[in-house]
Scaffold this active site. Sequence first.
Site, PDB file in Angstrom:
ATOM      1  N   SER A 318       0.841  -1.204   0.000  1.00  0.00           N
ATOM      2  CA  SER A 318       0.000   0.000   0.000  1.00  0.00           C
ATOM      3  C   SER A 318       0.874   1.251   0.000  1.00  0.00           C
ATOM      4  O   SER A 318       0.590   2.219  -0.710  1.00  0.00           O
ATOM      5  CB  SER A 318      -0.918  -0.026   1.228  1.00  0.00           C
ATOM      6  OG  SER A 318      -1.494   1.228   1.420  1.00  0.00           O
ATOM      7  N   TRP A 321       2.263   1.616  -3.371  1.00  0.00           N
ATOM      8  CA  TRP A 321       1.203   2.059  -4.291  1.00  0.00           C
ATOM      9  C   TRP A 321       1.115   3.578  -4.301  1.00  0.00           C
ATOM     10  O   TRP A 321       0.917   4.196  -5.339  1.00  0.00           O
ATOM     11  CB  TRP A 321      -0.145   1.458  -3.851  1.00  0.00           C
ATOM     12  CG  TRP A 321      -1.310   1.908  -4.681  1.00  0.00           C
ATOM     13  CD1 TRP A 321      -1.789   1.315  -5.809  1.00  0.00           C
ATOM     14  CD2 TRP A 321      -2.144   3.055  -4.466  1.00  0.00           C
ATOM     15  NE1 TRP A 321      -2.861   2.008  -6.309  1.00  0.00           N
ATOM     16  CE2 TRP A 321      -3.094   3.091  -5.499  1.00  0.00           C
ATOM     17  CE3 TRP A 321      -2.178   4.053  -3.497  1.00  0.00           C
ATOM     18  CZ2 TRP A 321      -4.074   4.080  -5.601  1.00  0.00           C
ATOM     19  CZ3 TRP A 321      -3.142   5.040  -3.596  1.00  0.00           C
ATOM     20  CH2 TRP A 321      -4.074   5.055  -4.638  1.00  0.00           C
ATOM     21  N   HIS A 322       1.290   4.181  -3.129  1.00  0.00           N
ATOM     22  CA  HIS A 322       1.147   5.629  -3.036  1.00  0.00           C
ATOM     23  C   HIS A 322       2.252   6.361  -3.782  1.00  0.00           C
ATOM     24  O   HIS A 322       2.010   7.431  -4.343  1.00  0.00           O
ATOM     25  CB  HIS A 322       1.109   6.083  -1.573  1.00  0.00           C
ATOM     26  CG  HIS A 322      -0.226   5.877  -0.944  1.00  0.00           C
ATOM     27  ND1 HIS A 322      -0.602   4.671  -0.409  1.00  0.00           N
ATOM     28  CD2 HIS A 322      -1.285   6.714  -0.795  1.00  0.00           C
ATOM     29  CE1 HIS A 322      -1.840   4.780   0.067  1.00  0.00           C
ATOM     30  NE2 HIS A 322      -2.281   6.002  -0.166  1.00  0.00           N
ATOM     31  N   GLY A 323       3.430   5.841  -3.765  1.00  0.00           N
ATOM     32  CA  GLY A 323       4.487   6.557  -4.479  1.00  0.00           C
ATOM     33  C   GLY A 323       5.776   5.766  -4.519  1.00  0.00           C
ATOM     34  O   GLY A 323       6.065   4.970  -3.618  1.00  0.00           O
ATOM     35  N   PHE A 508      -0.637  10.146  -7.497  1.00  0.00           N
ATOM     36  CA  PHE A 508      -0.539   8.691  -7.366  1.00  0.00           C
ATOM     37  C   PHE A 508      -1.188   8.000  -8.547  1.00  0.00           C
ATOM     38  O   PHE A 508      -1.319   6.839  -8.598  1.00  0.00           O
ATOM     39  CB  PHE A 508      -1.168   8.226  -6.045  1.00  0.00           C
ATOM     40  CG  PHE A 508      -0.623   8.971  -4.853  1.00  0.00           C
ATOM     41  CD1 PHE A 508       0.745   9.235  -4.766  1.00  0.00           C
ATOM     42  CD2 PHE A 508      -1.444   9.441  -3.850  1.00  0.00           C
ATOM     43  CE1 PHE A 508       1.270   9.943  -3.688  1.00  0.00           C
ATOM     44  CE2 PHE A 508      -0.933  10.135  -2.770  1.00  0.00           C
ATOM     45  CZ  PHE A 508       0.416  10.395  -2.696  1.00  0.00           C
TER      46      PHE A 508
END
Lengths: 508, 291
Positions: A318, A321-323, A508
């Site tokens: 996670s 996923w954000h960056g 994102f």
Amino acid sequence: MLFNSFHFLIFFPIVTTLYFMLPHRFRWGLLLAASCYFYMAFIPQYILILFITITVDYFAGIGIESAQGNRKRWLLIASIVANVGMLAFFKYFNFANENISALAGFIGWNYPIENLEIILPIGLSFHIFQSLSYTIEVYRGNQKAERHFGYLALYVMFYPQLVAGPIERPQNVLHQLHEEHRFEYQRVADGLKWMAWGMFKKVVIADRMALFVNPIYDSPTGHEGPALAFATIAFAIQIYCDFSGYSDIAFGSAQVMGIRLMKNFNHPYFAKSISEFWRRWHISLSTWFRDYVYIPLGGNRAGMRRMALNLLITFLVSGLWHGANWTFIIWGALHGAYIVINGLTEPLWTRLRNVGFAKRFYPALDGISHLTTFGLVCFAWIFFRASSVTDAFYISTHLFSGWSGFISQSVKLIQEGIQTGFWGVVNGFFASVNTLSDLTRSEITLSVVALFILLYIEIRQYRGNFMEQFNLKRPVIRYVVYSLLITAILVLGTSYTGVAKAFIYFQF
Amino acid sequence: MANSLLKFLRKLLFVTLLVALMVGWIFFATRPDDKHLYQASLLKSRLLKETPSPRIIVVGGSNVAFGIDSELMELELGIPVINDGLHVALGIAPLNEIKSFLQPGDIVIISLEYYNFTDDPSFYGQPQYLADWVEFSPERIWYIHEPYRQMPSIYTIMLQRKINRQLNYYLYGFSYGAGRNFYSGDQFNEHGDFIGHLGQNNQQFAIADSVYPINNIEGAYIFLEEFNQFALSKGATVFYEAQAHRQTNCERTGKKDLDRFFNRLKTRTTIPLLTNLDQLCLPDEYFYDTP
């Protein structure tokens, strides 16, 4: 196109009017064209990425539905590889390359591959995940394969949620896109109210918080604990208002057209534990990871240790996923650690709370739980917001420095003010805030007033359906409030500062 | 559905009217800041309108406002000189304003700052500053680059600035603006020169380091040449005077970049240059900042 732009102010009424004027059979075409236009306002050529993923998933979906056994599985894997491959190339290639290059330099190897000069397509992680959920749900048999390419494209590209979610599931949205939605006064009016409230949160609160956060986070080493702590809390408010504001606008604009998207936020800062926080924050992503990563990994079915590992993996993914940055990975790891500890200690807390005398202290215990959860979340936000790991470590290790100087100076300023009366106290308060940030008094005052409004509405919404209750008020009151809200959006924004106003989650 | 739509439109109209009333009240009830530096733009507009031709109009940013002695120039040259420099952030908007007042025989000397050549907003003007400039004289909205596109943001910013100004006025106990020192609209002489800093002990203030990259803004040279052609068609003459640069800044910017800037001016416009590269880099001690 940004929701908080004049471009959207013209785009939205035109598209909505045409939507209700057109016969149902043409509406998908209108919405798809509008969504393409909405997306192409950023970088037009990146629409091809969407076209490729939608095409792959369209054929994969039909293939998966008709296939059996291994062939079915291989088609799903092909879809996942195509989608994740796109994400890996555009979002993670340079990050991986930089890390390999740094490692190669460390061991003295002349690593030849240069970084690619690519710009991350807006909202790529969102529509890739939404597209993936389609093929996975078809594979699981929860959703029929969509035979109409246009409707599948619209499911992925529906403009209200195209660039920052909520990440929808096909079972919720696809059938709604097929259905005919008539103009209904209450639904349209409520949709517009959600949009206005979302816009207020973004334009008046989030952007104003950014005025406080940005100067401190852009050069944290020049600041001490009080400024760093206040900036971190301000960022917690900023990101909530920015992202939930976006989600409210998305929810409202879809509702106007009769499409009900899932709610992405449910007062997350009122959570009493980290696990509750994640049931309330970015719900569409949390449930996506729960359903497609955590549970397939084994979830909580294979013992405590395995569950802890699964949680850590899920939160690391996670974070990533954000960056594509170590700061996001650490942010994910922190939340993973929080939630594992939360899970391990929960039985103990439950037992403690059930001890007879503890019941008398419920309000105090609840208060402590709220504050602890908020504090932990804020601490993790440091890594999310900081420009580098070095900055994040500087901030987190200096949070408690310089407080005595700040407190004694503030007390002195206010004490001096008390001697000269009301304005003296006001001057003392502002002077004290100005030791942390050089915002003007109007910016400080408007921030405080806006935060009180936010808190009031959040508490009312938390306790019950605020909108339904508000709809029962006298029309004069309601229309004055709506007009004030819209006027506030226009006149209390922060465009005058010249600071860019894109939504945080667009990156994102 | 028709009833539902009518009900919706009726209420939408009512809310729109209420919003228009509130916004209109804020817009018209809040006057421009009479101590603002841009208050001087009214004087400059008046000079452009009333000074008889032939005359010299020097236009640029604060480099011009603070940097020339129009009175001395007028004495030496025997023709009226108007200092139309104000602030770098206005970009080329003041040049567009001059277009309306050009007369045969006028000499326009353009001296934009290097900062104007860093990017498009720096060249065409930054909305948050243009809003203040327009507030003093509403017809100036038409002097802004792409006025129809910029209008919504300019007026929104203007409203936001009005609210903030009014609030600050009360919250600072009616002393808002005291911190601006002598940077005020009433510190200009009758030629438009800023004189508030004269007689102050300015030398004690080291000038801030501000070296900006000079980029190739394609529209910039097209605009300058169009301005030149327009002026010629009105019987006026245009010259370009490159902004004087501290020796240290010249070194930091680099001779190559400055060369390139001069070459672009020479090859893409037909505007005669008053300065060459050898003349623009001056000793550091010639420059000082104001408090």
